[in-house]
Write a protein that holds these residues in place. Structure first.
Motif, PDB file in Angstrom:
ATOM      1  N   LEU A  99       7.396 -12.791  34.524  1.00 27.41           N
ATOM      2  CA  LEU A  99       7.889 -13.481  35.433  1.00 27.41           C
ATOM      3  C   LEU A  99       9.670 -13.258  34.595  1.00 27.41           C
ATOM      4  N   GLN A 100       8.846 -14.295  33.714  1.00 31.98           N
ATOM      5  CA  GLN A 100      10.180 -13.437  31.992  1.00 31.98           C
ATOM      6  C   GLN A 100      10.626 -12.470  31.778  1.00 31.98           C
ATOM      7  N   GLU A 101       9.876 -11.373  31.829  1.00 35.94           N
ATOM      8  CA  GLU A 101      10.295  -9.977  31.480  1.00 35.94           C
ATOM      9  C   GLU A 101      11.253  -9.703  32.736  1.00 35.94           C
ATOM     10  N   GLU A 102      10.540 -10.079  33.856  1.00 37.91           N
ATOM     11  CA  GLU A 102      11.389  -9.538  35.029  1.00 37.91           C
ATOM     12  C   GLU A 102      12.893 -10.122  35.047  1.00 37.91           C
ATOM     13  N   LEU A 103      13.118 -11.294  34.672  1.00 33.92           N
ATOM     14  CA  LEU A 103      14.174 -11.957  34.304  1.00 33.92           C
ATOM     15  C   LEU A 103      15.233 -11.840  33.457  1.00 33.92           C
ATOM     16  N   ALA A 104      14.903 -11.337  32.665  1.00 30.90           N
ATOM     17  CA  ALA A 104      15.412 -10.727  31.813  1.00 30.90           C
ATOM     18  C   ALA A 104      15.453  -9.096  31.760  1.00 30.90           C
ATOM     19  N   GLY A 105      15.384  -8.321  32.475  1.00 32.20           N
ATOM     20  CA  GLY A 105      16.049  -7.501  32.631  1.00 32.20           C
ATOM     21  C   GLY A 105      16.643  -7.693  34.358  1.00 32.20           C
ATOM     22  N   ARG A 106      16.663  -8.102  34.950  1.00 28.95           N
ATOM     23  CA  ARG A 106      17.684  -8.793  35.864  1.00 28.95           C
ATOM     24  C   ARG A 106      18.717  -9.479  35.778  1.00 28.95           C
ATOM     25  N   MET A 107      18.978  -9.837  34.371  1.00 32.03           N
ATOM     26  CA  MET A 107      20.147 -10.626  33.619  1.00 32.03           C
ATOM     27  C   MET A 107      20.565  -9.067  32.737  1.00 32.03           C
ATOM     28  N   ALA A 108      19.831  -8.737  32.381  1.00 29.89           N
ATOM     29  CA  ALA A 108      20.736  -7.870  31.412  1.00 29.89           C
ATOM     30  C   ALA A 108      20.764  -6.871  32.526  1.00 29.89           C
TER      31      ALA A 108
END
Length: 334
Positions: free
Chosen positions: A258-267
């Motif tokens: 989830l942290q990786e997905e959130l980082a991708g969404r924020m990027a």
């Protein structure tokens, strides 16, 4: 390991004892008065569970001088080492395992340590601060639960510990469910904090459970020879810890993803905003160039003596901006 020296004080079980129970052959518990402990230890059937405080010098002195335990067991019980361990010495099992702090009858999730020494007829446990799972086992004894062997007490303590860990994992999972819903629809900005907290909690618990799992898997092999009757209970304990460790590890992996997905969404969101800003900047530059040109206040400027010249200049600036925007969109489409 050198055992600490203790001053000469009253070292009978009556001094500083938290609780003591005698369990008959059927597993029925009888609370012991301090003066009855020696007689209970001399009975031919059943076993005794004595729970002591490490913070009380009288309890430490009793373990050091009077407890019917081996020398190495006394050293582990009285030592200051807090690393998890479970050792087998003949028909004696000694260990240091994680436990949860109980503060003024209020359950907490702070991890501490429980030390135990177990033989066929005796279980001695020691703690420095009140423990949640031990208190739950004592309450179950008061409610009439039967315990036929000392290993069943340890099993019950670990079972209560694992139950609390399971509830913690469920709560972390609920938080991650909420984060997943927010990420999929409308992120609010605090998701990273929730995920970071979930990863920290799950990692802390996973570290303890993985160590405990390794200890009981090794114990399963080590008791097969000297104490074959404990092989099945220890195997059940190891499987129980395995199950809860896998669930906590799954929570940790889920939080990481989830942290990786959130980082991708924020990027992705940042890139979209940067693109919008770049388009606006590129669209404004040509009109700015036009207005800057007409603002030079030099001789022979176009439209200087033409009626409606300002509007012509404004139209030229607008056309320049529109042409730039069209060119950018055309390049994006290619």
């Amino acid at each position: 390991m050198n055992r600490p020296e203790f001053p000469h004080v009253d070292s009978t079980p009556a001094a500083g004892m938290i609780s003591a129970f005698y369990f008959d052959a059927e597993g029925k518990a009888l609370a012991l008065a301090p003066d009855d402990i020696e007689a209970a230890l001399g009975r031919a059937e059943g076993f005794v569970w004595i729970h002591l405080s490490r913070a009380d010098i009288r309890c430490r002195n009793w373990v050091d001088q009077h407890a019917p335990l081996s020398e190495i067991a006394r050293e582990i019980m009285l030592g200051d080492e807090d690393h998890q361990r479970v050792e087998v010495y003949g028909r004696e099992i000694v260990g240091v395992i994680p436990e949860l702090h109980l503060e003024f009858d209020n359950p907490t999730e702070d991890l501490t340590r429980l030390r135990f020494a177990m033989t066929d007829r005796l279980l001695v446990t020691m703690r420095r601060i009140p423990l949640r799972s031990v208190e739950n086992v004592r309450r179950s004894i008061a409610a009439g639960t039967l315990y036929a062997a000392p290993i069943e007490i340890i099993d019950a303590i670990i079972d209560h510990f694992a139950h609390v860990i399971g509830k913690l994992a469920e709560r972390i999972g609920d938080d991650l469910d909420l984060v997943e819903e927010r990420i999929a629809h409308s992120p609010r900005g605090d998701e990273s904090q929730i995920i970071a907290r979930a990863r920290s909690q799950s990692m802390r618990v996973h570290r303890q459970l993985s160590q405990m799992r390794g200890l009981f898997h090794r114990l399963e092999l080590r008791v097969a020879g000297p104490m074959p009757e404990l092989a099945a209970p220890v195997q059940s304990l190891a499987q129980k810890v395995d199950d809860f460790d896998h669930s906590v590890a799954a929570i940790h992996d889920r939080a990481r993803l989830l942290q990786e997905e959130l980082a991708g969404r924020m990027a992705e969101l940042t890139n979209r905003r940067l693109l919008t800003l770049s388009i606006l900047t590129a669209g404004i530059l040509p009109p700015t160039l036009v207005t800057g040109f007409f603002g030079m206040n030099t001789k022979d400027l176009p439209f200087q003596n033409t009626d409606g010249g300002t509007w012509y200049a404004l139209a030229l600036a607008a056309c320049a901006g529109a042409l730039t925007y069209w060119a950018i969109q055309r390049m994006r489409a290619l």
